[in-house]
Design an enzyme around this catalytic site. Sequence first.
Site, PDB file in Angstrom:
ATOM      1  N   ASP A  27      82.628  33.006 -53.729  1.00  0.00           N
ATOM      2  CA  ASP A  27      83.422  32.256 -52.741  1.00  0.00           C
ATOM      3  C   ASP A  27      83.309  32.872 -51.344  1.00  0.00           C
ATOM      4  OD1 ASP A  27      85.077  30.237 -51.921  1.00  0.00           O
ATOM      5  OD2 ASP A  27      86.920  31.163 -52.668  1.00  0.00           O
ATOM      6  N   GLY A  28      83.461  32.022 -50.333  1.00  0.00           N
ATOM      7  CA  GLY A  28      83.516  32.497 -48.951  1.00  0.00           C
ATOM      8  C   GLY A  28      82.282  32.172 -48.122  1.00  0.00           C
ATOM      9  N   GLU A  74      85.818  19.880 -58.784  1.00  0.00           N
ATOM     10  CA  GLU A  74      86.630  19.520 -57.602  1.00  0.00           C
ATOM     11  C   GLU A  74      85.802  19.556 -56.314  1.00  0.00           C
ATOM     12  OE1 GLU A  74      87.715  21.855 -59.968  1.00  0.00           O
ATOM     13  OE2 GLU A  74      88.925  20.291 -60.899  1.00  0.00           O
ATOM     14  N   ASN A  75      84.651  20.202 -56.342  1.00  0.00           N
ATOM     15  CA  ASN A  75      83.857  20.339 -55.110  1.00  0.00           C
ATOM     16  C   ASN A  75      83.233  19.024 -54.636  1.00  0.00           C
ATOM     17  OD1 ASN A  75      82.704  23.724 -55.899  1.00  0.00           O
ATOM     18  ND2 ASN A  75      84.401  23.098 -54.587  1.00  0.00           N
ATOM     19  N   GLU A 214      88.612  41.238 -67.577  1.00  0.00           N
ATOM     20  CA  GLU A 214      89.146  42.047 -66.476  1.00  0.00           C
ATOM     21  C   GLU A 214      88.788  41.366 -65.155  1.00  0.00           C
ATOM     22  OE1 GLU A 214      91.031  44.760 -66.807  1.00  0.00           O
ATOM     23  OE2 GLU A 214      90.889  44.549 -68.985  1.00  0.00           O
TER      24      GLU A 214
END
Length: 247
Positions: A27-28, A74-75, A214
Site C-alpha cells: 500500500d501507498g 473494492e479497487n 503475525e
Amino acid sequence: MTAKLLQTLPPDLDRHRLPKHVAVIMDGNGRWAKQKGMPRIAGHRQGVDALKDLLRCCKDWGIAALTVYAFSTENWSRPAQEVDFLMVLFERMLRHELEEMCREGVRISFVGDLDSLPKSLRSEIERSQIATANNQAIHFTVAINYGSRREILKVCRQIAEAAQAGEIKPENIDENLFEQHLYTAGTDNPDLLIRTSGEMRLSNFLLWQMAYTEMYFTHTLWPDFNRSEFHLALIDYQERDRRFGKV
Ligand SMILES: CC(C)=CCC/C(C)=C/CC/C(C)=C/COP(=O)(O)OP(=O)(O)O
Ligand SMILES: C=C(C)CCOP(=O)(O)OP(=O)(O)O
Ligand SMILES: [Mg+2]
C-alpha cells in the site's frame, strides 16, 4: 561486494526461525507519487520494481512462499483510468518477467475472481501459471480481484451445493474441508503479514488464512520498501512469541 552481501541472509537473522510464508499488502503507491508531484500511476509503476526486489530477496534468503495483494474487489471503484492502467501493468509485468521467473525457479499462482479480468490478462495469467507449475525455488502468489468475503461466500456456496446434492453431510463440514475450497487450497497460511504506508487494517485480505498470522506495519510507502525494510520486519517477527492459544 555489498550487493553480494545483501544476497545472503543477514547474520542477525536465525534461518531456522524465518517465516515460511510472507504476505504483503503493498500500500501507498498513490501517496508516494503524490508526494513527488506525479500522477498516482507513477507510484504503481515504481511499485513493480519494489515487488521484483522483494521476490528476489525472499528467494535469496530462503523464504518458501510470498503472497502479495495487487488488486482488491473494492479497487474497481477507483477512476477508470487508474484501473485500466493497473490491468495493463499486471499483464505487462507477467509478459516481461515470465522468462526470468522460469529461470529463477519461481512458481507463480493467482488468487481472486479471475473470470472477470480482461481477457488478455487472463491468458497471461494462465500462461505463466502453466509455464511455472513445476518450479520449486519459491511459490509466488498474486491476489488480483481478490476479496476475502467473496472467497468465503464462494466456499459456502460450493459446500452448500455439495450438501444439497447429498455428496457431504453437514456434520462433516470442518476446517479442513472449508480450506480445500478456498482459492489458497494447498498453500500453508501466512506466518507474517507486512502492510506498508501506515494503514493498520486488513482491507479484505486473507481473513480466514490470517487467523494466526503475525502482523507488521510500517509507515514506509510501498515503492520505498526494500531489503533493509524487509530485514527489519524479519527481526521483529523473530522476536514474537507465537502461542496459538497455548501458554
Ligand atoms: C504483477 C504485479 C503483481 C504488479 C504489482 C504492481 C503493484 C505494486 C500493484 C499494487 C496496486 C495497488 C492498488 C497498491 C495500493 O496502493 P494505493 O494505490 O492504494 O496507494 P495509496 O494508498 O497511497 O492511495
Ligand atoms: C494493496 C491493495 C491492492 C489493496 C489494499 O489497499 P487499499 O488502498 O485498496 O485499501 P484501503 O486503504 O482502501 O483499505
Ligand atoms: Mg491504498
